[in-house]
Design an enzyme around this catalytic site. Structure first.
Site, PDB file in Angstrom:
ATOM      1  N   LYS A  49       0.834  -1.199   0.000  1.00  0.00           N
ATOM      2  CA  LYS A  49       0.000   0.000   0.000  1.00  0.00           C
ATOM      3  C   LYS A  49       0.871   1.253   0.000  1.00  0.00           C
ATOM      4  O   LYS A  49       0.655   2.175  -0.795  1.00  0.00           O
ATOM      5  CB  LYS A  49      -0.894  -0.022   1.252  1.00  0.00           C
ATOM      6  CG  LYS A  49      -2.131   0.832   1.155  1.00  0.00           C
ATOM      7  CD  LYS A  49      -2.976   0.724   2.433  1.00  0.00           C
ATOM      8  CE  LYS A  49      -3.786  -0.566   2.475  1.00  0.00           C
ATOM      9  NZ  LYS A  49      -4.427  -0.788   3.795  1.00  0.00           N
ATOM     10  N   ARG A  94      -3.086   3.252   8.429  1.00  0.00           N
ATOM     11  CA  ARG A  94      -3.398   2.082   7.606  1.00  0.00           C
ATOM     12  C   ARG A  94      -2.229   1.113   7.586  1.00  0.00           C
ATOM     13  O   ARG A  94      -1.108   1.491   7.280  1.00  0.00           O
ATOM     14  CB  ARG A  94      -3.694   2.521   6.175  1.00  0.00           C
ATOM     15  CG  ARG A  94      -4.486   3.803   6.068  1.00  0.00           C
ATOM     16  CD  ARG A  94      -4.555   4.331   4.650  1.00  0.00           C
ATOM     17  NE  ARG A  94      -5.282   3.460   3.738  1.00  0.00           N
ATOM     18  CZ  ARG A  94      -5.359   3.679   2.433  1.00  0.00           C
ATOM     19  NH1 ARG A  94      -4.718   4.704   1.877  1.00  0.00           N
ATOM     20  NH2 ARG A  94      -6.033   2.844   1.664  1.00  0.00           N
ATOM     21  N   GLY A 100      -6.379 -10.178   7.945  1.00  0.00           N
ATOM     22  CA  GLY A 100      -6.010 -10.694   9.261  1.00  0.00           C
ATOM     23  C   GLY A 100      -5.124  -9.715   9.998  1.00  0.00           C
ATOM     24  O   GLY A 100      -5.022  -9.743  11.207  1.00  0.00           O
ATOM     25  N   MET A 134      -4.043  -5.808  11.189  1.00  0.00           N
ATOM     26  CA  MET A 134      -4.852  -4.800  11.837  1.00  0.00           C
ATOM     27  C   MET A 134      -5.617  -3.954  10.829  1.00  0.00           C
ATOM     28  O   MET A 134      -5.121  -3.629   9.764  1.00  0.00           O
ATOM     29  CB  MET A 134      -3.971  -3.893  12.665  1.00  0.00           C
ATOM     30  CG  MET A 134      -4.775  -3.235  13.749  1.00  0.00           C
ATOM     31  SD  MET A 134      -3.949  -1.792  14.340  1.00  0.00           S
ATOM     32  CE  MET A 134      -4.399  -0.645  13.079  1.00  0.00           C
ATOM     33  N   ARG A 136      -3.723  -1.192  -6.547  1.00  0.00           N
ATOM     34  CA  ARG A 136      -2.938  -2.436  -6.539  1.00  0.00           C
ATOM     35  C   ARG A 136      -3.377  -3.271  -7.729  1.00  0.00           C
ATOM     36  O   ARG A 136      -4.441  -3.031  -8.303  1.00  0.00           O
ATOM     37  CB  ARG A 136      -3.166  -3.206  -5.234  1.00  0.00           C
ATOM     38  CG  ARG A 136      -4.610  -3.577  -5.023  1.00  0.00           C
ATOM     39  CD  ARG A 136      -4.818  -4.264  -3.692  1.00  0.00           C
ATOM     40  NE  ARG A 136      -6.215  -4.127  -3.307  1.00  0.00           N
ATOM     41  CZ  ARG A 136      -6.692  -4.449  -2.127  1.00  0.00           C
ATOM     42  NH1 ARG A 136      -5.883  -4.904  -1.193  1.00  0.00           N
ATOM     43  NH2 ARG A 136      -7.963  -4.325  -1.842  1.00  0.00           N
ATOM     44  N   HIS A 173      -3.870 -47.586 -16.504  1.00  0.00           N
ATOM     45  CA  HIS A 173      -4.844 -47.512 -17.588  1.00  0.00           C
ATOM     46  C   HIS A 173      -5.835 -46.372 -17.386  1.00  0.00           C
ATOM     47  O   HIS A 173      -6.062 -45.559 -18.276  1.00  0.00           O
ATOM     48  CB  HIS A 173      -5.578 -48.856 -17.686  1.00  0.00           C
ATOM     49  CG  HIS A 173      -6.579 -48.892 -18.790  1.00  0.00           C
ATOM     50  ND1 HIS A 173      -7.906 -48.600 -18.596  1.00  0.00           N
ATOM     51  CD2 HIS A 173      -6.430 -49.135 -20.108  1.00  0.00           C
ATOM     52  CE1 HIS A 173      -8.544 -48.694 -19.740  1.00  0.00           C
ATOM     53  NE2 HIS A 173      -7.667 -49.019 -20.683  1.00  0.00           N
ATOM     54  N   SER A 182      11.948 -42.098 -31.234  1.00  0.00           N
ATOM     55  CA  SER A 182      10.986 -41.482 -30.330  1.00  0.00           C
ATOM     56  C   SER A 182      11.093 -42.190 -28.981  1.00  0.00           C
ATOM     57  O   SER A 182      10.866 -43.398 -28.886  1.00  0.00           O
ATOM     58  CB  SER A 182       9.569 -41.614 -30.891  1.00  0.00           C
ATOM     59  OG  SER A 182       8.649 -41.074 -29.981  1.00  0.00           O
ATOM     60  N   CYS A 213       7.591 -39.464 -26.687  1.00  0.00           N
ATOM     61  CA  CYS A 213       6.143 -39.627 -26.685  1.00  0.00           C
ATOM     62  C   CYS A 213       5.643 -40.170 -25.357  1.00  0.00           C
ATOM     63  O   CYS A 213       4.756 -40.995 -25.319  1.00  0.00           O
ATOM     64  CB  CYS A 213       5.676 -40.486 -27.847  1.00  0.00           C
ATOM     65  SG  CYS A 213       6.307 -42.150 -27.810  1.00  0.00           S
ATOM     66  N   TYR A 267      10.619 -32.760 -30.908  1.00  0.00           N
ATOM     67  CA  TYR A 267       9.269 -32.596 -30.369  1.00  0.00           C
ATOM     68  C   TYR A 267       9.065 -33.461 -29.133  1.00  0.00           C
ATOM     69  O   TYR A 267       9.823 -34.408 -28.887  1.00  0.00           O
ATOM     70  CB  TYR A 267       8.209 -32.945 -31.425  1.00  0.00           C
ATOM     71  CG  TYR A 267       8.168 -34.398 -31.829  1.00  0.00           C
ATOM     72  CD1 TYR A 267       7.401 -35.323 -31.113  1.00  0.00           C
ATOM     73  CD2 TYR A 267       8.890 -34.860 -32.933  1.00  0.00           C
ATOM     74  CE1 TYR A 267       7.370 -36.655 -31.467  1.00  0.00           C
ATOM     75  CE2 TYR A 267       8.860 -36.197 -33.302  1.00  0.00           C
ATOM     76  CZ  TYR A 267       8.107 -37.097 -32.573  1.00  0.00           C
ATOM     77  OH  TYR A 267       8.073 -38.419 -32.921  1.00  0.00           O
TER      78      TYR A 267
HETATM   79  P1  ADP Z   1      -7.902  -2.167   3.611  1.00  0.00           P
HETATM   80  O1  ADP Z   1      -6.541  -2.674   3.425  1.00  0.00           O
HETATM   81  O2  ADP Z   1      -8.738  -3.000   4.533  1.00  0.00           O
HETATM   82  O3  ADP Z   1      -8.566  -1.817   2.336  1.00  0.00           O
HETATM   83  P2  ADP Z   1      -7.411   0.629   3.886  1.00  0.00           P
HETATM   84  O4  ADP Z   1      -6.245   1.130   4.621  1.00  0.00           O
HETATM   85  O5  ADP Z   1      -7.288   0.639   2.427  1.00  0.00           O
HETATM   86  O6  ADP Z   1      -7.741  -0.801   4.438  1.00  0.00           O
HETATM   87  O7  ADP Z   1      -8.636   1.508   4.339  1.00  0.00           O
HETATM   88  C1  ADP Z   1      -9.935   1.114   4.646  1.00  0.00           C
HETATM   89  C2  ADP Z   1     -10.897   2.138   4.081  1.00  0.00           C
HETATM   90  O8  ADP Z   1     -10.618   3.421   4.583  1.00  0.00           O
HETATM   91  C3  ADP Z   1     -10.816   2.254   2.579  1.00  0.00           C
HETATM   92  O9  ADP Z   1     -12.108   2.377   2.034  1.00  0.00           O
HETATM   93  C4  ADP Z   1     -10.027   3.511   2.363  1.00  0.00           C
HETATM   94  O10 ADP Z   1     -10.335   4.081   1.150  1.00  0.00           O
HETATM   95  C5  ADP Z   1     -10.444   4.371   3.546  1.00  0.00           C
HETATM   96  N1  ADP Z   1      -9.390   5.308   3.882  1.00  0.00           N
HETATM   97  C6  ADP Z   1      -8.147   5.036   4.266  1.00  0.00           C
HETATM   98  N2  ADP Z   1      -7.411   6.154   4.439  1.00  0.00           N
HETATM   99  C7  ADP Z   1      -8.240   7.186   4.192  1.00  0.00           C
HETATM  100  C8  ADP Z   1      -8.063   8.606   4.196  1.00  0.00           C
HETATM  101  N3  ADP Z   1      -6.906   9.189   4.479  1.00  0.00           N
HETATM  102  N4  ADP Z   1      -9.132   9.357   3.881  1.00  0.00           N
HETATM  103  C9  ADP Z   1     -10.305   8.774   3.580  1.00  0.00           C
HETATM  104  N5  ADP Z   1     -10.545   7.462   3.560  1.00  0.00           N
HETATM  105  C10 ADP Z   1      -9.507   6.650   3.847  1.00  0.00           C
HETATM  106 MG    MG Z   2      -7.829  -0.772   0.924  1.00  0.00          MG
END
Ligand code: ADP
Ligand code: MG
Ligand code: MG
Length: 868
Positions: A22, A92, A101, A103, A336, A454, A761, A828, A848
């Site tokens: 990210k 994020r 999984g 945070m 991504r 077979h 072959s 073959c 081949y």
């Molecule tokens: P995930 O990996 O679960 O997608 P994200 O970090 O991408 O988590 O964020 C979860 C949601 O929060 C997403 O919809 C993202 O667009 C929104 N979001 C994250 N950062 C911001 C920000 N700075 N302003 C507005 N929305 C945000």
């Molecule tokens: Mg996201």
């Protein structure tokens, strides 16, 4: 001093390891000048350091974080806790690989009792401000403090109930204020602390929580299941908040730059007006399809479309983009490479190639076997499969997936099919008599037998899914037993021949995508491949399939099962039980006619492509009556006495037929059989050439050769017959007579044999069996044990044994080419088509390989990838 913190303007997409996926992409987009809210990334190294040093942020890290916050403040003209312009951020997580999984995201960080007032004032929207604040309290409580989210949600539910409201967006500013008060109380009750009012403290706590979540159980399990290293760590991205919940000219959504399930070009996705972050996925309100944004906010829609196109060009791949619009201003929050179905993968790659987005080499390299597989064979829906456990596993003998009712004999299978049922043939093992039963089945499951058994060979040839060698299965007459469970006739099973798993009950199938796209690929693959890929096929249907799947010719058309058909079997028995040459010639006259028709079909289906027909190979033993009853029957049919038939049969019986009277040895003993086949091949070729206009150069292949003299004699006798045949025509036919190399001795005397043979072959099944001294029919038990013990890395019948069989082949190739530098050499055996085998074979000067039709595309793909 280590740099723990990178501004978005400092990083790039190459730094996924350090900045996480990210973070690296946010940096890249910033560099491209896209409207990305400003921010910075705390590195994965910082995470690892934090975890190694007793879970504390070092002073150095904190210093760099503060510095970055200051820079953020300067750029945005806002500041943490500022009375005029408070800075709000999101926190994020993001590791190198996308990893559920970990945070979750915390939004609106920086709000507190004061700044929420400012936000309300600045936005002139109190409701909005308090909604933001309660979201922070809720996310922070859940994600950072570990308070059960349900405790928060239940308050909203209760409040809505009191006021008889249905949706969150019906709640007023006063409602949200009340919720905020209640939320703070939840903090006191659950963690005996107040919600931290200092934004910097909020930030440190959030960063620490993200780092710590690298080691939570969910994340660990996910990594283990997906083979992701524990030593990567996660980065944390801190980014200025933008608000999609600012009113009717704001919104948020997710778009793919192309349709991720079909691959069709054009934006595909959803959005919500007046919503924040996860609202779109949370399912509170139903999102709208992205196309309607063109009506709601046309300018922003156009801008988004252009950005997606540019991102695709930049990343050379379909993108999955998160965006938010705040009061008509578009922001990109994430991009991504989008996840997609196998079908979409092929379509997208071809489209991108045609659009000039990727080069031919990139196209070749980026396709994966699983994508091809999915376009050739049905598969189970991933979602459904996730929760199912197979009760039986075996060798993944023939890919694909199928659902049907179990039947234990070819007859009951055929009957069930006639009743309109879908059938799974379940047997101890299969034999040539079961062919019809296999043909009507969706899948074949056997208790015994290896990859060359077979059932495996026939199912693969027909493109029917198959699992063989299911050691845990015991077949009794009227049931199959697996541990404490039983299979009855009629029991519904789901069979996955791609993984070798069998399930009770029905699992939904994924829709099969069409194979049309492959046509375009074959031409490209052929350009990069070092050698050709032919097909092992002999029935017109299999040959047609092979041609459709890109075969460059037929490398092995076997002639034996043509003799197992009932009326021919009788003729053939008459032949081998005959008392005189005359009687034999009589039978052969008849057989020649039917064989000629067989070969005409083969040539017609092969449409003029190179075709190698192998002369009769199987042990004579297989054609003999199996018991007294059968002897009596045959005697009656042939007008002989039981004793006559019985005596002959006993004479011809062998203890070890696979190493006995078969192949060329038959040709030595009964030259007239091979002569008949040779004539039939030539005459069929002549007729098809004249009727269809194809240029045909028959390749006649003699099996089981061990010696030059042996080969030379039989060749001569065949040629004599062919010359007589040819004398009737005015036209010359260029034919070749070559040999299979499938016995170690043949490899060692290949130079002598090459004097007489027009081509070689390799038959890897027999060669492997003999080089390893490992019976191909009984190998699974031994191989399984050796694999488990780590003595073998792969089943040598699936992956060519490079050190043994491979070395033997090298000797034969070298010796053969010493005598004839241009000697055509093929392989073959099915094992040749395995990607690992191809990696080895690609280094050999062969012309081949030949495999079953459905494996051709993958073999060609792998080959082309080696050629890039
Ligand atoms: P995930 O990996 O679960 O997608 P994200 O970090 O991408 O988590 O964020 C979860 C949601 O929060 C997403 O919809 C993202 O667009 C929104 N979001 C994250 N950062 C911001 C920000 N700075 N302003 C507005 N929305 C945000
Ligand atoms: Mg996201
Ligand atoms: Mg999430």
């Amino acid at each position: 001093m280590t740099q723990w913190v990178y501004l978005f303007s400092e990083g790039s997409k190459e730094q996924k390891g350090l900045l996480g996926g990210k973070g690296a992409n946010l940096a890249e987009m910033t560099k491209l000048g896209l409207p990305v809210p400003t921010g910075f990334t705390v590195t994965t190294d910082a995470c690892l350091c934090y975890l190694n040093q007793g879970n504390v942020l070092t002073e150095e890290m904190k210093g760099q974080i503060i510095q970055a916050v200051d820079q953020l403040a300067e750029k945005t003209q806002k500041a943490f806790g500022d009375a005029e312009n408070p800075l709000l951020v999101s926190v994020r997580s993001g590791s190198k690989f996308s990893m559920p999984g970990m945070m979750d995201t915390v939004l609106n960080l920086g709000l507190n009792d004061q700044t929420v007032e400012t936000l309300a004032r600045n936005s002139q929207n109190e409701r909005f401000a308090y909604d933001c604040y309660r979201r922070l309290l809720q996310m922070f409580g859940d994600v950072v403090m570990g308070i059960d989210n349900q405790k928060f949600e239940s308050r909203i539910t209760a409040l809505k109930k009191v006021h008889q409201l249905e949706f969150d967006n019906e709640l007023t500013a006063e409602h949200w204020k009340q919720i905020v008060t209640e939320y703070k109380e939840i903090y006191r009750q659950n963690i005996q602390r107040e919600f931290p009012q200092d934004p910097i403290e909020q930030l440190y706590l959030a960063i620490e929580a993200v780092f710590g979540s690298w080691n939570n159980q969910r994340a660990k399990t996910y990594r283990r299941l997906h083979d992701i290293s524990d030593d990567l760590g996660t980065a944390v991205n801190i980014q200025e908040m933008v608000f999609g919940n600012f009113g009717e000219t704001s919104g948020t959504g997710v778009v793919f730059s192309r349709n991720p399930s079909t691959g069709e070009p054009g934006l595909f996705g959803e959005y919500l007006i007046n919503a924040q972050g996860e609202d779109v996925v949370a399912g509170v309100r139903t999102p709208k399809p992205i196309q309607t944004l063109a009506d709601d906010l046309p300018e922003q829609y156009q801008q988004l479309k252009t950005i997606c196109e540019n991102l695709e060009k930049h990343y050379k791949d379909m993108q999955d983009v998160e965006f938010t619009i705040e009061r008509e201003k578009l922001f990109i929050l994430q991009t991504r490479n989008g996840k997609r179905t196998s079908k979409a993968t092929i379509t997208i790659l071809l489209d991108m190639f045609n659009e000039g987005l990727i080069t031919e080499d990139e196209l070749v390299m980026r396709l994966e076997a699983k994508d091809l597989e999915a376009s050739l064979h049905p598969s189970f829906q991933e979602e459904t499969l996730k929760n199912r456990v197979p009760f039986l596993t075996g060798l993944a003998a023939s890919p694909g997936a199928a659902v049907g009712a179990a039947y234990f004999t070819a007859d009951s299978a055929t009957l069930a099919k006639a009743r309109g049922e879908k059938v799974i043939l379940v047997r101890e093992e299969t034999s040539p008599e079961d062919i019809e039963g296999i043909a009507v089945s969706e899948a074949v499951v056997t208790a015994r037998g290896g990859m060359t058994s077979h059932a495996a060979v026939v199912a693969r040839g027909m493109g029917i899914c198959s699992v063989v060698g299911c050691e845990a299965l015991t077949m009794e007459e009227d049931q199959g037993i697996v541990g404490g469970e039983t299979i009855q006739e009629g029991t519904i099973l789901s069979v996955d021949g791609t993984t070798g798993s069998v399930y009770f009950g029905e699992i939904s199938l994924e829709e099969l995508s069409n194979t049309v796209a492959l046509d375009d690929l074959h031409e490209i693959w052929d350009r990069h491949a070092k050698f050709q890929v032919r097909a092992n096929a002999e029935t017109p249907k299999d040959i047609e399939t092979a041609m459709a799947l890109g075969a460059t010719g037929i490398g092995l058309a076997r002639t034996e099962h043509m003799f197992f058909e009932k009326s021919r079997l009788l003729q053939f028995r008459r032949l081998i039980l005959a008392d005189s040459l005359n009687e034999r010639l009589e039978v052969l006259k008849h057989l020649k006619q039917v064989q000629k028709d067989d070969f005409k079909f083969i040539y017609q289906a092969a449409q003029g492509k190179a075709t190698t027909i192998r002369l009769l190979d199987p042990p004579l033993h297989e054609f003999l009556p199996k018991n007294n009853d059968e002897c009596r029957e045959v005697a009656k049919d042939l007008g002989k006495t039981f004793n006559e038939v019985k005596r002959k049969t006993d004479n011809l019986a062998e203890t070890n037929p696979m190493l006995g009277f078969r192949g060329l040895r038959l040709g030595v003993a009964y030259p007239e059989i091979y002569q008949m086949q040779g004539e039939a091949i030539i005459e069929a070729a002549y007729e098809v050439m004249n009727e269809q206009g194809y240029e045909i150069q028959p390749e006649i292949m003699i099996p089981f050769t061990i010696d030059a003299e042996e080969f030379a004699r039989v060749r001569e006798s065949i040629e004599t017959a062919i010359q007589t045949s040819l004398a009737q025509y005015e036209q010359e036919i260029n034919y070749q007579i070559g040999t299979m190399i499938e016995i170690p001795r043949a490899c060692l005397v290949a130079d002598q044999i090459a004097k007489y043979a027009d081509f070689f072959s390799f038959g890897t099944n027999d060669l492997t069996q003999m080089v390893l001294g490992l019976s191909r029919d009984d190998s699974p038990r031994i191989v399984t044990q050796y694999l488990e013990a780590g003595i073998m890395q792969d089943d040598p019948f699936q992956v060519l044994d490079e050190d043994g069989v491979g070395a033997m082949m090298k000797i034969a190739i070298e010796k053969g080419r010493q005598v004839k530098p241009d000697l055509k050499i093929g392989i073959c055996g099915e094992a040749a088509a395995h990607p690992k085998s191809i990696a080895f074979l690609n280094q050999l000067p062969i012309n081949y390989i030949s495999c079953s039709p459905f494996r051709i595309p993958q073999a060609k793909m792998t080959l082309a990838q080696h050629g890039v």
